[in-house]
Design a protein around this motif. Structure first.
Motif, PDB file in Angstrom:
ATOM      1  N   GLU A   1       6.752   5.490  -0.572  1.00 26.62           N
ATOM      2  CA  GLU A   1       7.451   4.717   0.445  1.00 26.62           C
ATOM      3  C   GLU A   1       6.443   4.243   1.469  1.00 26.62           C
ATOM      4  N   MET A   2       6.828   3.243   2.208  1.00 26.06           N
ATOM      5  CA  MET A   2       5.963   2.724   3.259  1.00 26.06           C
ATOM      6  C   MET A   2       5.810   3.787   4.346  1.00 26.06           C
ATOM      7  N   PHE A   3       4.632   3.873   4.946  1.00 23.72           N
ATOM      8  CA  PHE A   3       4.408   4.806   6.044  1.00 23.72           C
ATOM      9  C   PHE A   3       5.379   4.491   7.182  1.00 23.72           C
TER      10      PHE A   3
ATOM     11  N   TYR B   1       0.854  -1.188   0.000  1.00 21.02           N
ATOM     12  CA  TYR B   1       0.000   0.000   0.000  1.00 21.02           C
ATOM     13  C   TYR B   1       0.890   1.237   0.000  1.00 21.02           C
ATOM     14  N   LEU B   2       1.487   1.517  -1.134  1.00 25.87           N
ATOM     15  CA  LEU B   2       2.403   2.642  -1.264  1.00 25.87           C
ATOM     16  C   LEU B   2       1.628   3.830  -1.833  1.00 25.87           C
ATOM     17  N   ARG B   3       1.517   4.866  -1.032  1.00 32.14           N
ATOM     18  CA  ARG B   3       0.743   6.039  -1.406  1.00 32.14           C
ATOM     19  C   ARG B   3       1.528   7.306  -1.064  1.00 32.14           C
ATOM     20  N   LYS B   4       1.136   8.382  -1.701  1.00 30.56           N
ATOM     21  CA  LYS B   4       1.716   9.676  -1.389  1.00 30.56           C
ATOM     22  C   LYS B   4       1.380  10.012   0.056  1.00 30.56           C
ATOM     23  N   TYR B   5       2.395  10.368   0.806  1.00 30.06           N
ATOM     24  CA  TYR B   5       2.257  10.602   2.243  1.00 30.06           C
ATOM     25  C   TYR B   5       2.431  12.080   2.541  1.00 30.06           C
TER      26      TYR B   5
END
Length: 152
Positions: free
Chosen positions: A136-138, A58-62
């Protein structure tokens, strides 16, 4: 009661007429023989599943213009409950094959992770400077020992 003829490999081919038929297993024995094998868990707990399975997928814009997350996610009761339920659901559904994993993603994983990490989700007040590299991973901290119910 009518007897069932023996299988070919049970026939007395050496001429010994004293061959006794095999005993039929009792109903209780049949029930234990037909019991499903124990379905072991892949991950020991929800935290291990989140670190090893969920977040790497679950790679999302953080950050402020993307998804919200807090490294101490386990202290948020809503997140703790949802992540625990996702882990246990994934552990059950993986036994039913690839089609059920797709159902897991469609019906559970994506909707719930999107909700948890939405700007108005449980982490809405967590203030952290956005990480410059995407995706990147949270960030995540390890929970204290014994914090999660274990499968072992």
């Amino acid at each position: 009661m009518i007897g069932i003829p023996p299988n070919d490999d049970e026939l007395d081919l050496d001429g010994d007429e004293t061959h006794e038929p095999e005993q039929q297993p009792s109903i209780a024995q049949q029930d234990t023989d037909q019991a499903e094998p124990e379905r072991s868990f892949v991950y020991e707990d929800a935290e291990q599943w989140l670190h090893g399975y969920a977040l790497p997928r679950y790679l999302r814009k953080y950050g402020p213009s993307g998804h919200a997350w807090a490294p101490n996610w386990y202290e948020y009761p809503e997140v703790y409950s949802v992540v625990s339920a996702l882990w246990e659901t994934w552990e059950q559904m993986r036994w039913d094959g690839p089609q059920q994993i797709l159902v897991f993603y469609r019906d559970f994983f994506y909707p719930l992770m999107d909700r948890l990490t939405s700007p108005d989700g449980p982490f809405h007040a967590y203030d952290k400077v956005m990480h410059p590299q995407l995706p990147e991973m949270f960030p995540v901290d390890n929970a204290p020992d014994g914090y999660f119910r274990s499968s072992v």
